[in-house]
Design a protein around this motif. Sequence first.
Motif, short mmCIF file in Angstrom:
data_model
loop_
_atom_site.label_atom_id
_atom_site.label_comp_id
_atom_site.label_asym_id
_atom_site.label_seq_id
_atom_site.Cartn_x
_atom_site.Cartn_y
_atom_site.Cartn_z
N SER A 51 0.84 -1.20 0.00
CA SER A 51 0.00 0.00 0.00
C SER A 51 0.88 1.25 0.00
N PRO A 52 0.33 2.37 -0.47
CA PRO A 52 1.13 3.60 -0.56
C PRO A 52 1.51 4.15 0.82
N SER A 53 2.58 4.92 0.86
CA SER A 53 3.02 5.54 2.10
C SER A 53 2.09 6.67 2.49
N PRO A 54 1.99 6.96 3.79
CA PRO A 54 1.14 8.06 4.23
C PRO A 54 1.72 9.40 3.80
N LEU A 55 0.87 10.38 3.61
CA LEU A 55 1.32 11.72 3.27
C LEU A 55 1.61 12.52 4.54
N LYS A 56 0.63 12.67 5.40
CA LYS A 56 0.82 13.36 6.67
C LYS A 56 -0.09 12.76 7.73
N HIS A 57 -1.36 13.14 7.67
CA HIS A 57 -2.34 12.59 8.61
C HIS A 57 -2.91 11.29 8.05
N VAL A 58 -2.99 10.27 8.89
CA VAL A 58 -3.55 8.99 8.48
C VAL A 58 -4.69 8.62 9.42
N ALA A 88 -9.80 -1.91 14.72
CA ALA A 88 -11.07 -2.62 14.66
C ALA A 88 -12.02 -2.15 15.76
N THR A 89 -11.48 -1.93 16.96
CA THR A 89 -12.29 -1.45 18.07
C THR A 89 -12.85 -0.07 17.78
N ASP A 90 -11.99 0.83 17.31
CA ASP A 90 -12.44 2.17 16.97
C ASP A 90 -13.46 2.15 15.84
N PHE A 91 -13.25 1.25 14.88
CA PHE A 91 -14.19 1.13 13.77
C PHE A 91 -15.56 0.67 14.29
N ALA A 92 -15.55 -0.31 15.18
CA ALA A 92 -16.80 -0.85 15.72
C ALA A 92 -17.53 0.18 16.57
N LEU A 93 -16.79 1.05 17.25
CA LEU A 93 -17.41 2.10 18.05
C LEU A 93 -17.97 3.22 17.17
N THR A 94 -17.30 3.46 16.04
CA THR A 94 -17.70 4.54 15.15
C THR A 94 -18.78 4.11 14.17
N TYR A 95 -18.66 2.88 13.66
CA TYR A 95 -19.60 2.36 12.67
C TYR A 95 -20.15 1.00 13.10
N PRO A 96 -20.86 0.94 14.22
CA PRO A 96 -21.34 -0.35 14.73
C PRO A 96 -22.25 -1.09 13.75
N GLU A 97 -22.97 -0.34 12.92
CA GLU A 97 -23.87 -0.97 11.95
C GLU A 97 -23.13 -1.69 10.83
N ARG A 98 -21.83 -1.45 10.70
CA ARG A 98 -21.04 -2.10 9.65
C ARG A 98 -20.37 -3.38 10.14
N PHE A 175 4.39 13.08 10.14
CA PHE A 175 3.38 12.02 10.10
C PHE A 175 2.68 11.90 11.44
N CYS A 176 1.36 11.73 11.41
CA CYS A 176 0.61 11.49 12.64
C CYS A 176 -0.65 10.70 12.32
N MET A 177 -1.14 9.98 13.32
CA MET A 177 -2.35 9.17 13.18
C MET A 177 -3.53 9.90 13.79
N THR A 178 -4.64 9.90 13.07
CA THR A 178 -5.86 10.53 13.54
C THR A 178 -6.83 9.45 14.03
N TRP A 179 -7.34 9.62 15.26
CA TRP A 179 -8.25 8.64 15.84
C TRP A 179 -9.56 9.31 16.20
N PRO A 180 -10.66 8.55 16.20
CA PRO A 180 -11.95 9.12 16.59
C PRO A 180 -11.91 9.64 18.03
N GLN A 181 -12.71 10.66 18.28
CA GLN A 181 -12.82 11.24 19.62
C GLN A 181 -14.25 11.13 20.13
#
Length: 250
Positions: A51-58, A88-98, A175-181
């Motif tokens: 997969s491609p490298s990150p640009l800045k925020h991922v 996966a945990t953050d995804f399930a908390l953000t998009y539980p219907e998916r 480079f930095c990672m963005t997580w749900p709040q």
Amino acid sequence: MDLHYEITGNGHPVVLIHSGGTDLRLWTCLVPLLSKNYKVIAFDGRGAGKSPSPLKHVNYVEDVRALMDYLELNQATIIGHSMGGQIATDFALTYPERVSKLVLIAPSLTGFPYSKEFEQYHSKVSEVVPDIDKMVEVALHSPTYQVVIDSPHKDLIVQMLTHHFGRMLNWPADFCMTWPQPKAYEKLGELNPETLFMIGKKDLADNLRVADCFRKISTVHFVEIQDADHLLPLTHSKDLYQEINAFMED
């Protein structure tokens, strides 16, 4: 879709999210088992594998959503290991219907207060930058790998770590990672999907403490695997498959 992915098998979709320092090769032993009954989607996270490298925020959570949208998957079982379990945990908390069901294999956890020993371990790896061979040597000197380094999968772990560090050294300095709040650690009680949580008894103390956070949730089913460190997908793929398959069929 710019992320590299591979699809194997047919049936109910299962999305695999690999850990940090690895790529989709982490699932080398598990995919052939799961694909007997399921449509398995394994992909390289941004900056990993092909997969491609990150640009800045991922935003790794949004990458999972984008991949599922691209593949027209309204819902899937999500399986994540280590940092992949964090995603996966953050995804399930953000998009539980998916998420039809959630499988976490020794996950990390956004917002969890990790120990000084854990931070010191990562600092020791940083101290030998940019010598990739030394970075790999220092990284392997951890309980994380105490079982896998004596297994037939040691060479694969070395290959993935070498590849990861080589790519990481070329990432943007900002480079930095963005997580749900708010962070998952603060709202873990809101986790809705039925969840299977698996961890090796020889894993890091911090990961075992993360497991204790999930034990407070009544919908989480726990499995502890003897003689296993952090790299369960490689060293204990058959055990994982049996537990996942039973969980999926329930």
